[in-house]
Design a protein around this motif. Structure first.
Motif, PDB file in Angstrom:
ATOM      1  N   VAL A 189       0.868  -1.178   0.000  1.00 23.57           N
ATOM      2  CA  VAL A 189       0.000   0.000   0.000  1.00 23.57           C
ATOM      3  C   VAL A 189       0.907   1.230   0.000  1.00 23.57           C
ATOM      4  O   VAL A 189       1.848   1.314   0.787  1.00 23.57           O
ATOM      5  N   THR A 227      -2.435   4.476  -3.336  1.00 26.70           N
ATOM      6  CA  THR A 227      -3.154   3.233  -3.606  1.00 26.70           C
ATOM      7  C   THR A 227      -4.658   3.459  -3.652  1.00 26.70           C
ATOM      8  O   THR A 227      -5.250   4.058  -2.764  1.00 26.70           O
ATOM      9  N   LEU A 267      -6.902   0.513  -4.973  1.00 24.10           N
ATOM     10  CA  LEU A 267      -6.837  -0.812  -5.574  1.00 24.10           C
ATOM     11  C   LEU A 267      -8.153  -1.539  -5.417  1.00 24.10           C
ATOM     12  O   LEU A 267      -8.808  -1.425  -4.382  1.00 24.10           O
TER      13      LEU A 267
END
Length: 106
Positions: free
Chosen positions: A91, A95, A97
């Motif tokens: 991370v 990030t 994601l």
């Protein structure tokens, strides 16, 4: 703030604010995300943190190393082109994601 969106095998989505420096697996375990077993605690020896990464997010991730590639052949659910081990996904400050957990890890 960095975040990881976890989609389970049934389509349920859980968005977690993540801490830079942690892995996606650590983020999942710390927040009780179902579908991430993480038996080895992130030592790259069990493949029970297998996830499918959203295609748009793959280019932003570090390259898969040989050990991760080998471990993905031992997953409970067959690996796909977008398979990764979440313990190997760091991370960062940027990030954002999106991953899907398989139906089972064991």
């Amino acid at each position: 703030m960095p975040q990881v969106s976890f989609t389970d095998a049934d389509g349920g989505v859980r968005v977690i604010e993540a801490t830079p420096g942690d892995s996606v697996m650590e983020t999942a375990v710390r927040n009780g995300v179902p579908g991430i077993v993480a038996e080895c605690g992130g030592s790259l020896s069990c493949a029970t943190c297998h996830v499918f990464v959203a295609a748009d997010d793959l280019p932003d991730l570090p390259e898969m190393d040989e050990m991760e590639d080998e471990m993905l052949y031992g997953t409970a659910v067959d690996r796909e082109e977008n398979s990764r081990l979440s313990c190997q996904l760091p991370v960062t400050e940027h990030t954002d994601l999106h991953v899907t957990t398989p139906a089972t890890q064991v």
